[in-house]
Design an enzyme around this catalytic site. Structure first.
Site, PDB file in Angstrom:
ATOM      1  NE  ARG A   1      14.383  22.892  56.786  1.00 37.87           N
ATOM      2  CZ  ARG A   1      15.471  22.182  56.563  1.00 37.87           C
ATOM      3  NH1 ARG A   1      15.502  21.308  55.567  1.00 37.87           N
ATOM      4  NH2 ARG A   1      16.525  22.326  57.323  1.00 37.87           N
TER       5      ARG A   1
ATOM      6  CE1 TYR B   1       9.296  14.578  39.257  1.00 34.23           C
ATOM      7  CE2 TYR B   1       7.518  15.455  40.582  1.00 34.23           C
ATOM      8  CZ  TYR B   1       8.502  15.629  39.626  1.00 34.23           C
ATOM      9  OH  TYR B   1       8.691  16.856  39.054  1.00 34.23           O
TER      10      TYR B   1
ATOM     11  CG  ASP C   1       4.598  19.818  39.878  1.00 37.05           C
ATOM     12  OD1 ASP C   1       3.917  19.874  38.838  1.00 37.05           O
ATOM     13  OD2 ASP C   1       5.811  19.538  39.867  1.00 37.05           O
TER      14      ASP C   1
END
Ligand code: NAP
Length: 310
Positions: free
Chosen positions: A280, A59, A54
């Site tokens: 993560r 961004y 996404d």
């Protein structure tokens, strides 16, 4: 007692032919690293099964960079390893213009899609989302340009982000193909979509909720002590305690519980994870090892909202 557990089967995006894994990887925080590091994150996501990425043209601005930086870095990864493109769905967004701040006019979106394709070094955007509602463009105009871009093969399907249910309906009324996705914020900390009609609309109309900031932008990963000292103090600490109780019982990290909490909603929520750390990304898979009883799920909600369910 029946247990609620996230399902790892691939999902269809709304009523389209696109399918993806039920977790997505977000590129909001992606800009500002080497191509090698960026590629490692994309490859790690793909390795664990995540295949929807996404992005958004805006961004990069938040991290001290510039408009287009995350798309451009993603494009450099695509140029470095073109075969990766075959294994993924690329989602991006347009309609935020710094200083304006919203423009979904036909002329703007036409140029925005061209610019996103150029920066990302790809031929087609699989899912193009209107980033935020633009009060000054009629939905018929947005629908017409999205249809034109789809017919021209520059985008495959469309979605909306931060739209209300009625804004969604107004746009859908002018489209002769279904909007695939709604992208609201959703976590146990920011849970307005449980009641504002967005998740109900997704279930009523077969629209996929792709949700942003499922860890509340990292707030849900804070230590208990930091949470207590934060402006949200006792309420955030109580939320973390409720998540930790389920994490202990399932032997998974707290972040996995927070992701799973959104995924067991019957609307078939796909959380967009935002971590920039390889370990993560892998750890997020523990969401599929998490189970809740109904009281546990509700205890997390009531801790976060700060009042009991009636
Ligand atoms: N449509 C919109 O308006 C909108 C708005 C915001 C976001 N989004 C989308 O949603 C995506 C995700 O948003 P987000 O980044 O705010 O998501 P998030 O998953 O809620 O938060 C990620 C942040 O939490 C931190 N974090 C701390 N501990 C963590 C742990 N144990 N596990 C995972 N993360 C931990 C991460 O830091 P580390 O990197 O150090 O792990 C990162 O800074 C974005 O990339 C974007 O695609 C959309």
């Amino acid at each position: 007692m029946t247990r609620l557990a996230p399902q790892s089967q691939r999902r269809t995006l709304g009523a389209t032919a696109l399918t993806c894994f039920p977790l997505a990887y977000g590129l909001w925080r992606f800009a500002g690293t080497s191509v090698k590091d960026a590629r490692a994150k994309i490859e790690m996501a793909l390795e664990v099964g995540i295949d929807l990425f996404d992005n958004a043209d805006v961004y990069g601005c938040d991290g001290g960079g510039a408009f287009g930086d995350a798309e451009a870095l993603f494009g450099e990864v695509m140029a470095d390893a073109p075969a990766l493109r075959e294994r993924m769905l690329v989602a991006s967004k347009g309609g935020i213009v710094l200083g304006v701040p919203y423009d979904s006019s036909a002329a703007y979106l036409r140029s925005a899609v061209e610019a996103s394709l150029r920066r990302m070094q790809i031929e087609v955007i699989d899912l193009y989302q209107i980033h935020r509602p633009d009060f000054l463009t009629h939905p018929a105009e947005i629908a017409a340009v999205l249809t034109e871009l789809r017919d021209a093969g520059k985008i495959r399907e469309v979605g909306v982000s931060n739209y209300t249910p009625s804004q969604f309906e107004a746009l859908q009324a002018h489209l002769d193909f279904p909007i695939a996705t709604h992208q609201p914020e959703f976590s146990c900390w920011s849970h307005e979509v449980l009641r504002d009609g967005i998740l109900d609309q997704c279930m009523a109309k077969n629209v996929t909720p792709l949700v942003w900031s499922p860890l509340a932008g990292g707030r849900l990963a804070m230590s208990s002590a930091d949470a207590k000292a934060s402006p949200d103090g006792p309420r955030l600490a109580a939320t973390i305690d409720a998540l930790d109780a389920v994490a202990r019982e399932n032997d998974v990290p707290r972040s996995a519980v927070a992701l799973a909490w959104t995924m067991v909603h019957p609307a078939g929520v796909i959380p967009i994870i935002g971590t920039q750390r390889l370990e993560r990304i892998r750890e997020s898979m523990k969401a599929f090892d998490t189970q809740f009883t109904r009281p546990q799920w509700n205890q997390i909600l009531t801790a976060a909202q700060g009042y009991p369910l009636p």
